[in-house]
Design an enzyme around this catalytic site. Structure first.
Site, PDB file in Angstrom:
ATOM      1  N   PRO A 190      -5.641  16.633 143.499  1.00 14.32           N
ATOM      2  CA  PRO A 190      -5.190  16.179 144.842  1.00 14.32           C
ATOM      3  C   PRO A 190      -5.773  17.215 146.065  1.00 14.32           C
ATOM      4  O   PRO A 190      -5.477  18.412 146.092  1.00 14.32           O
ATOM      5  CB  PRO A 190      -3.769  16.086 144.926  1.00 14.32           C
ATOM      6  CG  PRO A 190      -3.251  17.196 144.149  1.00 14.32           C
ATOM      7  CD  PRO A 190      -4.535  17.334 142.916  1.00 14.32           C
ATOM      8  N   ASP A 198      -7.335  22.552 146.786  1.00 11.12           N
ATOM      9  CA  ASP A 198      -6.299  21.922 145.835  1.00 11.12           C
ATOM     10  C   ASP A 198      -4.826  22.028 146.379  1.00 11.12           C
ATOM     11  O   ASP A 198      -4.529  23.107 146.612  1.00 11.12           O
ATOM     12  CB  ASP A 198      -6.520  22.658 144.344  1.00 11.12           C
ATOM     13  CG  ASP A 198      -5.534  21.913 143.402  1.00 11.12           C
ATOM     14  OD1 ASP A 198      -4.670  21.052 143.768  1.00 11.12           O
ATOM     15  OD2 ASP A 198      -5.585  22.334 142.256  1.00 11.12           O
ATOM     16  N   HIS A 199      -4.216  20.977 146.855  1.00 13.12           N
ATOM     17  CA  HIS A 199      -3.200  20.958 147.526  1.00 13.12           C
ATOM     18  C   HIS A 199      -2.069  21.478 146.832  1.00 13.12           C
ATOM     19  O   HIS A 199      -0.738  21.726 147.091  1.00 13.12           O
ATOM     20  CB  HIS A 199      -2.862  19.867 148.490  1.00 13.12           C
ATOM     21  CG  HIS A 199      -2.124  19.817 149.696  1.00 13.12           C
ATOM     22  ND1 HIS A 199      -0.823  20.446 149.551  1.00 13.12           N
ATOM     23  CD2 HIS A 199      -2.123  19.790 150.769  1.00 13.12           C
ATOM     24  CE1 HIS A 199      -0.251  20.537 150.695  1.00 13.12           C
ATOM     25  NE2 HIS A 199      -0.917  20.206 151.611  1.00 13.12           N
ATOM     26  N   ARG A 200      -1.992  21.591 145.644  1.00  9.34           N
ATOM     27  CA  ARG A 200      -1.067  21.770 144.533  1.00  9.34           C
ATOM     28  C   ARG A 200      -0.735  23.293 144.572  1.00  9.34           C
ATOM     29  O   ARG A 200       0.348  23.660 144.541  1.00  9.34           O
ATOM     30  CB  ARG A 200      -1.407  21.624 142.931  1.00  9.34           C
ATOM     31  CG  ARG A 200      -1.253  20.076 142.633  1.00  9.34           C
ATOM     32  CD  ARG A 200      -1.833  19.945 141.374  1.00  9.34           C
ATOM     33  NE  ARG A 200      -3.387  20.366 141.002  1.00  9.34           N
ATOM     34  CZ  ARG A 200      -3.817  20.437 140.027  1.00  9.34           C
ATOM     35  NH1 ARG A 200      -3.055  19.938 138.748  1.00  9.34           N
ATOM     36  NH2 ARG A 200      -5.131  20.963 140.051  1.00  9.34           N
ATOM     37  N   VAL A 201      -1.831  24.034 145.094  1.00  5.09           N
ATOM     38  CA  VAL A 201      -1.435  25.572 145.276  1.00  5.09           C
ATOM     39  C   VAL A 201      -1.725  26.165 146.534  1.00  5.09           C
ATOM     40  O   VAL A 201      -1.325  26.952 147.171  1.00  5.09           O
ATOM     41  CB  VAL A 201      -2.384  26.289 144.253  1.00  5.09           C
ATOM     42  CG1 VAL A 201      -1.884  26.149 142.828  1.00  5.09           C
ATOM     43  CG2 VAL A 201      -3.513  25.874 144.338  1.00  5.09           C
TER      44      VAL A 201
END
Lengths: 473, 605
Positions: free
Chosen positions: A275, A445-448
């Site tokens: 994402p 990366d929007h997870r991190v």
């Protein structure tokens, strides 16, 4: 694993990309529509994946012989072995275009096959016409004779072939030679010139006594390819910045991916699982441009300056230098390794400037030059292209003002850099002024990495670029 | 004295190592296979018996009852063992031997052979040939002296096979570390491999001194007198030796062996300065690694050096007078070798040309090489390079030997000899008690050939007739991968077959089918067997591939012992080993007349 930009950059033979040559050593693929099916060209087959040219050891059959499908016609010596090559069609061996001992590039015609006896004469006249893509014997390692050059031009030229022409016309003729009479080039330079299809007569030598050495040939090939590199994808863009078909592309054909292109394709699809989001920023570059002008003479390149600036910003924002490996955790990288996307021969590779925050700008520039030379010679070591923690992609030199990049799987962020352009801006004191500005666009990366992380990273980066005193420290 | 004996025993393992035929440093030579005397007078016993004799004798052999098999290959194998026995039984002899009295020069009695002798055998030249002869002479109980004007070990140990093997060991490893494709296939990652030139040079030099010391010690320990100085023959059975500026000494000997070897051959017009225009003598010191070096000659020496230089980063240009590279090799092997050792490397070449003039680099100018067509002598090209290595072969070192004192004329510098290495004088008569071995006679310019010839001569002077079968002597080129051969090449075999009216057949096996080679990821290679299908005789074996130099001995021993294919194909090879390449080779040969073999099992009657 799998860095989209850098896994399996196995040099593919240009020929394989140009035509889909059947892997079995069979001949006679009708290629050009204007050649009637009755007279077929017999091509130099690709006998191995690394073969770019073949030498005719002997013609098993001679001109005028009747051939039937499956019969051995010619013995070809490749880089690996001698192989009997058989015909795919019945017919008459009308004209031999490359004699025994001669060398021909893979895919070039070496003989004509007539379907009936009546057509032999017609085929022969075709063979002797100057447009026929034959290559005369060039067994010696001497610079390619004109005949070979002609063959290259006629051979649906691959990018390097175009390079050759661009090089010849572009570079001032300054042959390295004794008393200017002949070309002095080292053995490897000659081999490279042949492989990269560079005409040595247009290359100036930088070796001892003006001798042409390998890096001169590589530089000449690169100079040529820069001129035509618009065809190569600079950054992975699914839409594909397709410029009008280059001379190397035959319209109406389906060309399979090379290994490198296949790897890129896989990585692109894999990237869909991440994402991502994008944040853009406009940065004024007057100060950076001034600095660049000042230290350019010391071998500093804009790429190195941008990499250095990004690295210095990353020091303050370690999260932007992190990545998400398992979907459950942050991986904070211990060093800041800036990967820079480089278009190369129908694919792309990302040489890595390791510890870009710690290495001084001059060493970094030298390192960059070395990496590019290695990339060109296809000698990059795995650690030199797959250890990047942050990627930089610059299309500014083509005048692109703004674009966004796809995040290479396994890393946290990639920054797309547009051209720096004079822009009319309003300043805080209410005046109107002219400043050079460039747009950068980071994909992360929007997870991190969250929006605020990128925003503050870009703010830091802008500060560094607008006041670049730290860059040269 | 006790110490001497102990030292001797200790030095033995090294000694036998240094004697094994791992030296190859010669050039292809038209005379190489000139003596085709296939004198296989195999005892008419069954092979089973012969074989068991062999092992039996080996385990119980004593100096007083030496092996008397006629084949060099076997002898070489046997020497290592028999010396060990010798060490015990001859210890007394060794320690009790005294230095001989040295006579001062007196030229008055020239021409008439002396009645009693200072030595049984005097060998002029302590190279590998002289050393091998001396060792065997001691085994035979001969009182032996060896005269050396330079350094013990000669070319092979000091300026040839030995230091070059050290450099090649380095180049082989460099190649492995630089071959990322290969490493990757094995799952290895190595970052930039580098080298320290001085370190490499020291390795070569240290190896040479180590082997030289081993050789010297072994001679001393055996009681061979090492006489220092240049040896000159004064007359029959009489030699003088001495250093320049000192008075000469004269010794007499019952038999004399000339083993003075050879020096690098430098053609006319080439100026060797030892810095930028060099011979193998200089190159082995590795004083610098040029960016671009021209190698004149593409035989063993040139090929080995191209392997070293390209691995260390040089680019190489071969200059070969003949129309193709590697002219001494079997054409098929040469072609394959060129594909692997030349084409993919940073090497180019000019064939069919002579280097008519080579000027060393000076005053800022590079080394300039003028090339002329080998046939028309027309100027062809000029090369400008950083260095030139002259590897055009070797010339016999026979000047100052005093051959004129005994009416012997050299031929192109070589000492003419018969098939038993006995010197032939200007009138075509044999010179009694004078022999010449090794490079100086030019029969086969290989270190181990010299040694084998020396042993053969010692056999004769101690009363056993012996003729060495040169066709059983293997040769090797230590490139990566290696090339090795024994016997005839395919064209030679075809010529012989036509002349003598028999058929020949060819069998080939590839390293690609060998498990061990594939495990090493080194499947590139070929073994080729040339044989007579009518009787299974092995005429020649050629190997190109991993460890080819070590693999050839199964074939050379078979030729030396006269083993036929139909017998050797039943020999068992450990699996998986590279030796299975030869196993496959023998098994793939088609021998028609099984019955014609002289071999039969012993049957109780």
């Amino acid at each position: 694993m799998a860095h989209l930009l850098n896994s399996s950059f196995i040099p593919s033979s240009p020929s394989l990309r140009r035509h889909s040559i059947p892997s079995s050593p069979s001949l006679c693929t009708p290629r050009k529509p204007q050649i009637q099916a009755k007279i077929r060209e017999i091509f130099m087959p690709a006998l191995s994946s690394t073969m770019t040219e073949g030498k005719i050891v002997s013609w098993v059959r001679s001109e005028g012989d009747k051939l039937s499908k499956g019969e051995s016609v010619v013995v070809v010596e490749s880089d690996k072995a001698d192989m009997d090559v058989e015909t795919f069609y019945d017919g008459y061996l009308a004209a031999i275009m490359v004699d025994e001992g001669g060398v021909a590039a893979v895919g070039s015609a070496i003989a004509l096959l007539a379907e009936t006896e009546d057509e032999i004469a017609e085929a022969r006249s075709k063979a002797s016409s100057p447009s026929s893509p034959s290559s005369s014997a060039a067994t010696s390692a001497s610079p390619p004779p004109p005949a070979l050059e002609a063959a290259v031009a006629n051979l649906a030229p691959s990018p390097p072939a175009t390079v050759a022409k661009a090089t010849v016309t572009a570079s001032s003729v300054h042959p390295a030679s004794a008393e200017g009479k002949r070309i002095v080039a080292s053995p490897y330079a000659k081999k490279l010139a042949k492989d990269l299809k560079v005409d040595l007569s247009g290359v100036s030598g930088s070796g001892p006594m003006g001798r042409i050495v390998a890096k001169d040939v590589e530089a000449a090939a690169a100079a040529g390819s820069a001129a035509v590199s618009t065809t190569a994808a600079e950054v992975p863009k699914p839409s594909g910045a397709k410029v009008a078909a280059s001379p190397g592309i035959e319209l109406g054909t389906v060309v399979p991916f090379t290994t490198m292109q296949g790897a890129v394709s896989r990585n692109m699809v894999e990237s869909l699982a991440v994402p991502t989001f994008r944040v853009g920023y406009t940065i004024t570059t007057d100060a950076l441009d001034a600095l660049y002008k000042k230290i350019k003479s010391k071998g500093v390149t804009m790429t190195a300056l941008l990499a250095k600036a990004a690295a210095l910003a990353l020091v303050k924002h370690p999260v932007v230098n992190s990545s998400c490996r398992d979907g459950k955790s942050f991986t904070y990288n211990s060093s800041i390794n800036i990967a820079v996307a480089v278009a190369i021969d129908g694919g792309l590779i990302t040489p890595v400037l390791q510890d870009a925050d710690k290495v001084d700008i001059y060493s970094l520039s030298r390192k960059w030059k070395e990496l590019v030379d290695k990339a060109r010679a296809k000698q990059l070591q795995p650690h030199e292209y797959n250890t990047g923690t942050f990627t930089l992609s610059n299309l500014g030199m083509f005048g692109v003002d703004c674009f966004d990049a796809i995040l290479p799987p396994g890393t946290g962020a990639i920054m797309a850099v547009g051209a720096s352009q004079p822009t009319v801006v309003a300043t805080k004191d209410g005046r109107i002024g002219m400043k050079s500005q460039m747009q950068v666009n980071v994909t992360a990366d929007h997870r991190v990495i969250y929006g605020a992380d990128l925003a503050s990273f870009l703010q830091t980066l802008a500060k560094i670029i607008e006041d670049p005193k730290d860059v040269t420290r | 004295k006790t110490q001497v004996a102990i030292h001797f025993l200790r030095s033995l393992p090294l000694l036998s190592l240094s004697k094994l035929p791992l030296h190859t440093f010669s050039h292809y030579n038209s005379t190489m296979h000139s003596s085709l005397s296939l004198s296989i007078s195999f005892p008419r016993t069954s092979p089973a018996i012969a074989r068991s004799n062999y092992t039996f004798e080996l385990s119980l052999v004593s100096p007083s009852k030496p092996l008397n098999l006629r084949f060099c290959g076997l002898r070489k194998e046997a020497i290592g063992f028999s010396q060990l026995k010798l060490s015990e039984s001859h210890r007394v002899l060794v320690s009790s031997r005294r230095h001989s009295k040295k006579l001062s020069a007196s030229l008055s009695d020239n021409g008439s052979p002396p009645k009693s002798f200072d030595y049984d055998l005097v060998i002029i030249g302590a190279g590998v040939g002289g050393h091998g002869a001396a060792l065997h002479a001691v085994e035979k109980g001969l009182k032996t002296a060896i005269i050396e004007g330079d350094v013990v070990g000669g070319t092979c140990v000091n300026r040839g096979c030995v230091p070059s093997k050290a450099l090649l060991a380095v180049s082989g490893r460099m190649r492995e570390l630089q071959n990322h494709h290969h490493l990757k296939a094995l799952g290895l990652q190595v970052s930039a491999a580098g080298y320290d030139r001085q370190g490499v040079a020291d390795h070569a030099n240290n190896l040479a001194s180590k082997i030289r010391n081993n050789l010297t010690n072994s001679l001393k320990a055996l009681g061979v007198d090492i006489l220092t100085g240049v040896g000159t023959i004064l007359g029959p059975q009489k030699v003088k030796y001495g250093k320049v500026g000192f008075s000469d000494n004269v010794v007499t000997a019952k038999d004399i062996i000339i083993a003075t070897g050879s020096v690098p051959f430098v053609p006319k017009g080439i100026e060797v300065d030892g810095k930028t225009v060099i011979t193998s003598d200089h190159a082995l010191k590795l004083e610098f690694v040029p960016d671009w070096i021209a190698i004149v000659g593409s035989g063993y020496i040139g090929l080995e050096f191209s392997d070293v230089y390209t691995a260390l980063g040089s680019e190489v240009t071969f200059i070969e007078a003949l129309d193709q590279l590697m002219p001494g090799f079997d054409p098929e092997i040469g072609k394959l070798a060129q594909r692997v050792l030349i084409n993919p490397r940073k090497i180019d070449y000019h064939t069919g040309v002579f280097a008519s003039k080579i000027t060393p680099a000076k005053d800022g100018k590079p080394v300039i090489i003028e090339l002329i067509d080998a046939k028309t002598k027309e100027p062809k090209d000029n090369l400008e390079v950083d260095a030139a290595l002259i590897a055009t072969g070797r010339a016999p070192f026979t000047k100052g030997l005093g051959l004129e004192n005994i009416n012997v004329e050299t031929q192109r510098g070589f000492v003419p000899v018969d098939e038993r290495m006995q010197v032939v004088d200007a009138d075509g008569n044999l010179v009694p008690h004078l022999y010449c071995i090794g490079d100086a006679n030019g029969k086969m310019m290989l270190a181990h050939a010299a040694s084998a010839q020396g042993i053969s001569v010692v056999e004769q002077v101690s009363g056993k007739d012996h003729v060495l079968n040169h066709l059983s002597i293997p040769a090797a080129c230590f490139t990566h991968p290696e090339i090795s051969m024994v016997g005839l090449t395919e064209p030679q075999a075809r010529e012989k077959a036509e002349k003598e009216g028999f058929e020949i057949s060819i069998a080939k096996t590839s390293f690609k089918a060998n498990t061990k080679a594939l495990a090493e990821n080194e499947g590139e290679g070929l073994a080729k067997l040339i044989y007579r299908p009518d009787n299974g005789e092995i005429l020649g074996v050629h190997i190109f591939g991993l460890h080819a130099a070590d693999l050839i001995h199964e074939a050379s021993n078979a030729i030396a012992l006269g083993t036929r294919i139909q017998d050797i194909k039943f020999a068992v090879h450990a699996h998986p080993t590279l030796s299975e390449v030869l196993d496959e080779l023998f098994k793939s040969a088609q021998v028609n007349a099984h019955v014609s073999s002289p071999v039969s099992e012993p049957v109780a009657v």
